[in-house]
Design a protein around this motif. Structure first.
Motif, mmCIF file in Angstrom:
data_model
loop_
_atom_site.group_PDB
_atom_site.id
_atom_site.type_symbol
_atom_site.label_atom_id
_atom_site.label_comp_id
_atom_site.label_asym_id
_atom_site.label_seq_id
_atom_site.Cartn_x
_atom_site.Cartn_y
_atom_site.Cartn_z
ATOM 1 N N ARG B 117 0.815 -1.216 0.000
ATOM 2 C CA ARG B 117 0.000 0.000 0.000
ATOM 3 C C ARG B 117 0.841 1.254 0.000
ATOM 4 O O ARG B 117 0.343 2.333 -0.280
ATOM 5 C CB ARG B 117 -0.916 0.011 1.220
ATOM 6 N N LEU B 128 -2.394 -3.448 -17.526
ATOM 7 C CA LEU B 128 -3.726 -2.899 -17.245
ATOM 8 C C LEU B 128 -4.730 -4.045 -17.301
ATOM 9 O O LEU B 128 -4.448 -5.097 -17.869
ATOM 10 C CB LEU B 128 -4.097 -1.843 -18.293
ATOM 11 N N PHE B 129 -5.906 -3.852 -16.705
ATOM 12 C CA PHE B 129 -6.931 -4.890 -16.719
ATOM 13 C C PHE B 129 -7.790 -4.698 -17.967
ATOM 14 O O PHE B 129 -8.581 -3.755 -18.036
ATOM 15 C CB PHE B 129 -7.790 -4.816 -15.446
ATOM 16 N N PRO B 130 -7.672 -5.588 -18.938
ATOM 17 C CA PRO B 130 -8.307 -5.337 -20.238
ATOM 18 C C PRO B 130 -9.829 -5.379 -20.216
ATOM 19 O O PRO B 130 -10.477 -4.815 -21.100
ATOM 20 C CB PRO B 130 -7.762 -6.466 -21.129
ATOM 21 N N HIS B 131 -10.375 -6.024 -19.203
ATOM 22 C CA HIS B 131 -11.828 -6.180 -19.187
ATOM 23 C C HIS B 131 -12.519 -5.027 -18.465
ATOM 24 O O HIS B 131 -13.734 -5.027 -18.309
ATOM 25 C CB HIS B 131 -12.201 -7.509 -18.529
ATOM 26 N N LEU B 140 -10.486 1.066 -9.206
ATOM 27 C CA LEU B 140 -10.797 -0.182 -8.509
ATOM 28 C C LEU B 140 -10.042 -0.366 -7.201
ATOM 29 O O LEU B 140 -10.651 -0.584 -6.147
ATOM 30 C CB LEU B 140 -10.528 -1.379 -9.428
ATOM 31 N N ALA B 141 -8.719 -0.244 -7.255
ATOM 32 C CA ALA B 141 -7.944 -0.496 -6.041
ATOM 33 C C ALA B 141 -8.198 0.588 -5.003
ATOM 34 O O ALA B 141 -8.140 0.329 -3.794
ATOM 35 C CB ALA B 141 -6.465 -0.592 -6.369
ATOM 36 N N ARG B 144 -11.318 -0.742 -3.299
ATOM 37 C CA ARG B 144 -11.193 -2.000 -2.575
ATOM 38 C C ARG B 144 -10.117 -1.967 -1.518
ATOM 39 O O ARG B 144 -10.218 -2.616 -0.489
ATOM 40 C CB ARG B 144 -10.876 -3.145 -3.559
ATOM 41 N N VAL B 145 -9.033 -1.245 -1.776
ATOM 42 C CA VAL B 145 -7.905 -1.278 -0.841
ATOM 43 C C VAL B 145 -7.937 -0.099 0.120
ATOM 44 O O VAL B 145 -7.700 -0.244 1.308
ATOM 45 C CB VAL B 145 -6.567 -1.299 -1.617
ATOM 46 N N ARG B 189 -2.770 4.865 -12.460
ATOM 47 C CA ARG B 189 -3.342 3.849 -11.581
ATOM 48 C C ARG B 189 -2.511 3.678 -10.319
ATOM 49 O O ARG B 189 -3.038 3.551 -9.209
ATOM 50 C CB ARG B 189 -3.457 2.520 -12.328
ATOM 51 N N ALA B 190 -1.200 3.685 -10.492
ATOM 52 C CA ALA B 190 -0.340 3.523 -9.320
ATOM 53 C C ALA B 190 -0.377 4.774 -8.449
ATOM 54 O O ALA B 190 -0.403 4.685 -7.218
ATOM 55 C CB ALA B 190 1.089 3.217 -9.764
ATOM 56 N N MET B 193 -3.133 5.553 -5.670
ATOM 57 C CA MET B 193 -3.073 4.952 -4.341
ATOM 58 C C MET B 193 -2.263 5.798 -3.379
ATOM 59 O O MET B 193 -2.007 5.369 -2.243
ATOM 60 C CB MET B 193 -2.450 3.550 -4.430
ATOM 61 N N GLU C 115 -1.047 -9.259 -14.847
ATOM 62 C CA GLU C 115 -2.206 -8.570 -14.282
ATOM 63 C C GLU C 115 -2.383 -8.929 -12.822
ATOM 64 O O GLU C 115 -2.789 -8.095 -12.008
ATOM 65 C CB GLU C 115 -3.462 -8.948 -15.063
ATOM 66 N N ALA C 118 0.030 -6.882 -11.019
ATOM 67 C CA ALA C 118 -0.407 -5.489 -10.909
ATOM 68 C C ALA C 118 -1.413 -5.353 -9.776
ATOM 69 O O ALA C 118 -1.350 -4.425 -8.975
ATOM 70 C CB ALA C 118 -1.016 -5.021 -12.223
ATOM 71 N N ALA C 121 0.447 -5.582 -6.596
ATOM 72 C CA ALA C 121 1.229 -4.362 -6.344
ATOM 73 C C ALA C 121 0.330 -3.242 -5.851
ATOM 74 O O ALA C 121 0.746 -2.384 -5.077
ATOM 75 C CB ALA C 121 1.963 -3.940 -7.614
ATOM 76 N N LEU C 122 -0.929 -3.254 -6.279
ATOM 77 C CA LEU C 122 -1.869 -2.230 -5.828
ATOM 78 C C LEU C 122 -2.363 -2.519 -4.417
ATOM 79 O O LEU C 122 -3.120 -1.739 -3.854
ATOM 80 C CB LEU C 122 -3.071 -2.173 -6.783
ATOM 81 N N GLY C 123 -1.940 -3.643 -3.863
ATOM 82 C CA GLY C 123 -2.327 -3.964 -2.493
ATOM 83 C C GLY C 123 -3.638 -4.725 -2.396
ATOM 84 O O GLY C 123 -4.176 -4.911 -1.310
ATOM 85 N N MET C 124 -4.154 -5.209 -3.528
ATOM 86 C CA MET C 124 -5.430 -5.913 -3.476
ATOM 87 C C MET C 124 -5.281 -7.279 -2.807
ATOM 88 O O MET C 124 -4.273 -7.958 -2.972
ATOM 89 C CB MET C 124 -5.999 -6.085 -4.893
ATOM 90 N N ASP C 128 -10.041 -10.228 -3.572
ATOM 91 C CA ASP C 128 -10.382 -9.195 -4.538
ATOM 92 C C ASP C 128 -9.733 -9.456 -5.880
ATOM 93 O O ASP C 128 -10.330 -9.212 -6.931
ATOM 94 C CB ASP C 128 -9.947 -7.815 -4.028
ATOM 95 N N GLN C 137 -12.006 -12.654 -16.189
ATOM 96 C CA GLN C 137 -11.280 -12.966 -17.407
ATOM 97 C C GLN C 137 -11.127 -14.457 -17.606
ATOM 98 O O GLN C 137 -11.188 -14.951 -18.733
ATOM 99 C CB GLN C 137 -9.903 -12.310 -17.369
ATOM 100 N N ARG C 140 -14.216 -15.825 -19.116
ATOM 101 C CA ARG C 140 -14.315 -15.424 -20.518
ATOM 102 C C ARG C 140 -13.443 -16.321 -21.390
ATOM 103 O O ARG C 140 -13.844 -16.784 -22.452
ATOM 104 C CB ARG C 140 -13.885 -13.972 -20.654
ATOM 105 N N HIS C 214 -11.255 -9.209 -28.145
ATOM 106 C CA HIS C 214 -11.097 -8.135 -27.173
ATOM 107 C C HIS C 214 -10.009 -8.368 -26.145
ATOM 108 O O HIS C 214 -9.604 -7.470 -25.455
ATOM 109 C CB HIS C 214 -12.423 -7.895 -26.424
#
Lengths: 212, 282, 215
Positions: B117, B128-131, B140-141, B144-145, B189-190, B193, C115, C118, C121-124, C128, C137, C140, C214
Motif C-alpha cells: 500500500r 492494465l486490466f483489459p476487461h 478499482l484499487a 477496494r484497498v 493507476r499507481a 493509491m 495482471e 499489478a 502491487a496495488l495492495g489488493m 479481490d 477474465q 471469458r 477483445h
C-alpha cells in the motif's frame, strides 16, 4: 468384497474394446485428417462432414445404429464387433481433429524452411513437420485415450461384458444396489487417474521441443 | 531538513498510517527529505544455483529519484520487486515508509499487503486490466484497498488521468489506447493509491523510442513534483538528466553508485565502464 | 423411409425436448459448482485444496454412465430415491462440475500473470484479485471450452436411457422394438442429435473468434 471379483471380470473387455477402438481410430484418423487439410474441396468438404457426423452423434446412439440397425437388418454383428467398430469410427473422428491441430500447431516457418532446402512435400511431412506434430498431438491424443477408457462403458448397453455390464449384472444378482457401482467407479479411477497424471507430466516435457 | 512538497492535507485523502491504522492529516513525518523512505539491508535471493542478489544494501530518501542500470541478469528487477514483495528475498530486511519486513522470518500475506500500500509499481508490460474501462482500472484499487467511495475514487482517477493527459480515455477500454498511453494510464493507476514511493520496472522497454518519450516526460514531471522514485531502466539519458543518483548493478550486487554525471560519464568500476561503453557507443 | 420419419418425428421430438432440457439443467447447475471447485483447488489451505482435488479427480475419473447408475439405483439404498429425470440431472450436474472445474481452472491460469502482479502491487487482497481480475477474465477465456463441454453433455443425455428416462434415444429404441425398423428410426434419432450438435459447434466457433478479439 465378492463384488470386486465379479466386477473385475469386466476389465479385460473394457481394455480390449478401448485398445482396438484406438487402433482403428488412429489408423483411420490420419487419412481423414489429411483429407480435411487438403485444399481440394472434393476432399475437405466430405472429410469435414464425416468428422462432424462421427463426433456429433452420441456414442451410444452410434452403437445402437450399428448393432441394432445394421447388425439386425443388414450384416450380422456380435456386440463386441459392433462395439469396437462403433467406438473405432468415433475415435477416428476425434483423432482426425487432434492430428489436424497437431499439424496446424507446428510453425509454418518449418514448412518454408523445408521447401527452401528443397525437400519434397512427403519428406517435409515425414521428417520435419510430422515428428513435431506428433509431439504436439500426443498429449491431446493420450487425454483422448484415457477418456475413451471411460467412454467404452457404453458398450455395456449393447451387451458387451465390460466393467459396467458386470456391475449391473452383479447388482441384480446380489440385490446390492450401491456396492457394485462403487466398485466399478473405483476400478475406473484406479485405471485412469495414474495414466492421467503420467500424461500430464509427459505433456510438459514434450512442449519444449516443438517450434511454435 | 527541507520539506520536499506540500503536505497533503485534503480530507479523505485515504492515506493510512501503517502502524496505527489511523489517517493522519499530514504525512510530514515521513516525507521529510533526508528521511529514508526505502531501506534494503542484506537482501539475498537465489534460484537454485543461480545467485540473483548477493547481500544488497540500498537506501532511498524522500524525494530522491534513483535510476538503476546495468546488464541483464544483474538483479535490478529482482531487487525492485523485493521492495513490494512481488519477490520474497531469501534473507535481509525490507523497510518501506517505516514498515519493516524481515525475510528471515515468515513473510505473511498481510505483511506483503501492508508494504504494497505504500509503494506504487509500473510494469514493463503495463498490465492494465483489459476487461475494465480505463477509469475503472484507476479506481478499482482505491475502492477496494483504500476504502474510498466510488465517487471519491472516480474523482481522484479523473484528476490523475488529467495529469497524464489522458482524461478523454476514461470510458474506453485499454485495448483502444496505444502502448505509450497505456503506460501513462498505468502510472495514473499507481499514483491513485497515494504511494510514498513509485517503483518503475523498465517502463519504456516495451515501447518504440518515440512513444517512450511521452512516458519519460510524465516521469520527469513526477520527479519534479517531489515523488520518491526508483527506476530500473536502460534509458541512460533519462538516468543522467532526471535522476538524483545512479546505481549500477551487475552479477547480483551494486558495483557503483553516485552522482549521475559522475557515474555515467566517468565510471570508475571496470564492469560499469564496459556496460556504459556498450550503451553509449551504439 | 421418409414417410416413416415424418410419422415418428413428433414422438422423437418430445424425446429431444427432454434431452435438451436435461442438458441445460445439468450445465446450469454444474458450472457454478465447477467454478467453486476451480477456486477451491487453488486455495492456499492444504485441507481445502486436497479435498477439492480428490473430489474433482473422482468426478472426472468415473464414467458418466456409472454416476447415473449410482444415483438412480444406488442412492435409494442410502435413503434417497430420485425419479429418472431428477436422478439424471443430479448425475450429469456432478459430472459437469468435475469436468468444468478443470476447464475453468485452465481459464484462470491463462489470465496473464502480469495482471495478477499489478493487482498485488496495488495492495489488493487475494479475494479481490480473484473476484475482479481472475474470475471475470478466466471465465471469458473458458467460455468456448465450456460450450464445447455443454455439447458433450447434451450427447451424454442419451446415457439416461439406461435409467428408464424417456429421452430421445429411449423413444427411438421403443419405436424400433415395435416396428423392427431399428435402422431407420435410430438414424432419424442420429439426425436429430446432429441437428443440435452441429449448429452448436458452429456457434461455439464463432463465439470463440468473437471473444478472442477483445482480450
Amino acid at each position: 468384497m465378492e463384488h470386486v471379483g465379479a466386477v473385475l471380470l469386466g476389465v479385460p473387455y473394457t481394455l480390449l474394446v478401448t485398445v482396438v477402438a484406438l487402433a482403428i481410430g488412429a489408423a483411420l484418423g490420419l487419412p481423414l485428417a489429411l483429407a480435411r487439410r487438403s485444399s481440394l474441396a472434393a476432399l475437405h468438404l466430405p472429410a469435414r462432414a464425416v468428422i462432424d457426423v462421427l463426433r456429433g452423434i452420441p456414442p451410444v446412439v452410434w452403437l445402437f445404429i450399428i448393432f441394432f440397425g445394421v447388425g439386425n437388418q443388414f450384416v450380422p454383428l456380435d456386440p463386441l464387433q459392433a462395439g469396437c467398430l462403433g467406438l473405432g469410427l468415433i475415435s477416428a473422428g476425434y483423432l482426425a481433429e487432434i492430428y489436424r491441430s497437431g499439424l496446424g500447431a507446428v510453425h509454418s516457418g518449418q514448412w518454408e524452411a523445408s521447401d527452401a532446402l528443397g525437400l519434397s512435400r512427403t519428406d517435409s511431412m515425414v521428417r520435419i513437420v510430422g515428428p513435431q506434430a506428433f509431439r504436439v498431438a500426443l498429449p491431446a491424443a493420450s487425454t483422448y485415450a484415457i477418456g475413451l477408457l471411460k467412454d467404452s462403458s457404453v458398450v455395456s448397453a449393447i451387451g458387451v461384458a465390460d466393467i459396467v455390464f458386470r456391475s449391473t449384472a452383479d447388482s441384480r444378482a446380489t440385490g446390492a444396489a450401491l456396492a457394485p457401482f462403487l466398485v466399478a467407479a473405483a476400478i475406473y479411477i484406479l485405471l485412469g487417474t495414474p495414466l492421467a497424471i503420467a500424461s500430464r507430466r509427459m505433456d510438459s516435457r514434450l512442449r519444449q521441443r516443438v517450434a511454435r | 531538513m527541507e520539506i520536499v512538497r506540500e503536505p497533503q492535507t485534503q480530507a479523505g485523502d485515504g492515506a493510512v498510517d501503517l502502524r496505527t491504522g489511523a489517517q493522519p492529516a499530514d504525512r510530514l513525518e515521513v516525507s521529510r527529505k533526508g528521511a529514508p523512505v526505502v531501506r534494503l539491508e542484506g537482501l539475498s535471493k537465489r534460484y537454485g544455483d543461480n545467485v540473483v542478489l548477493d547481500g544488497v544494501d540500498l537506501e532511498v530518501s524522500a524525494g530522491e529519484v534513483v535510476a538503476m542500470v546495468g546488464p541483464s541478469g544483474a538483479g535490478k528487477s529482482t531487487l525492485l520487486r523485493c521492495i513490494n514483495l512481488l519477490e520474497v528475498p531469501d534473507a535481509g530486511t525490507v523497510t518501506v515508509a517505516g514498515q519493516c519486513v524481515d525475510a528471515g522470518k515468515e513473510v505473511s500475506a498481510k505483511d506483503a499487503m501492508r508494504l504494497r500500500r505504500t509503494a506504487g509499481m509500473v510494469f514493463q508490460s503495463f498490465n492494465l486490466f483489459p476487461h475494465l474501462t480505463v477509469l475503472r482500472n484507476v479506481s478499482l484499487a482505491q475502492e477496494r484497498v483504500l476504502g474510498r467511495s466510488r465517487a471519491e475514487a472516480d474523482a481522484r482517477s479523473m484528476e490523475l488521468l488529467e495529469r497524464v493527459h489522458l482524461a478523454g480515455k476514461a470510458d474506453t477500454y485499454p485495448s483502444r489506447s496505444s502502448g505509450g498511453q497505456q503506460q501513462r494510464i498505468a502510472i495514473a493507476r499507481a499514483l491513485a493509491m497515494d504511494p510514498q514511493v513509485m517503483l518503475f520496472d523498465e517502463p519504456t522497454s516495451a515501447l518504440d523510442p518515440e512513444v517512450g518519450l511521452e512516458v519519460l516526460a510524465v516521469m520527469r514531471e513526477l520527479a519534479e513534483s517531489g515523488m520518491t522514485m526508483i527506476v530500473v531502466t536502460h534509458e541512460i539519458p533519462f538516468a543522467r538528466d532526471v535522476s538524483d543518483r545512479v546505481v549500477v548493478m551487475a552479477d547480483g550486487g551494486i558495483i557503483e553508485e553516485g552522482d549521475p554525471h559522475q557515474v555515467i560519464n566517468h565510471p570508475q568500476h571496470e564492469r560499469s565502464q564496459r556496460f556504459l561503453r556498450a550503451v553509449t557507443e551504439r | 423411409m421418409l414417410a416413416n420419419w415424418l410419422e415418428w418425428l413428433p414422438e422423437l421430438g418430445r424425446g429431444l425436448q427432454t434431452s435438451v432440457l436435461l442438458a441445460l439443467i445439468s450445465v446450469t447447475v454444474g458450472i457454478p459448482v465447477g467454478l467453486l471447485l476451480a477456486v477451491l483447488v487453488s486455495s492456499r489451505r492444504a485441507a481445502v485444496r486436497i479435498t477439492s482435488i480428490v473430489l474433482v479427480e473422482i468426478g472426472r475419473g468415473t464414467p458418466a454412465l456409472v454416476v447415473l447408475q449410482l444415483v438412480y439405483f444406488g442412492l435409494p439404498n442410502a435413503g434417497l430415491t430420485l425419479g429418472p429425470f431428477t436422478a439424471a440431472c443430479a448425475a450429469l450436474a456432478l459430472t459437469t462440475a468435475a469436468y468444468t472445474s478443470e476447464i475453468i481452472r485452465g481459464g484462470l491460469e491463462a489470465v496473464p500473470r502480469g495482471e495478477v502482479e499489478a493487482a498485488q502491487a496495488l495492495g489488493m487482497s487475494y479475494r479481490d484479485t480473484m473476484r475482479f481480475v481472475l474470475v471475470p477474465q478466466g471465465m471469458r477465456i473458458a467460455i468456448p471450452a465450456l460450450v464445447g463441454f455443454g455439447i458433450l453433455m447434451f450427447q451424454a443425455t442419451s446415457l439416461a436411457f439406461t435409467i428408464s428416462l424417456q429421452e430421445l434415444l429411449s423413444r427411438a429404441y421403443s419405436i424400433g422394438s415395435s416396428t423392427f425398423l431399428y435402422f431407420q428410426v435410430l438414424l432419424l434419432a442420429g439426425v436429430l442429435y446432429l441437428a443440435i450438435t452441429i449448429p452448436s459447434g458452429w456457434l461455439s466457433g464463432r463465439l470463440e473468434r468473437r471473444l478472442s478479439r477483445h482480450l
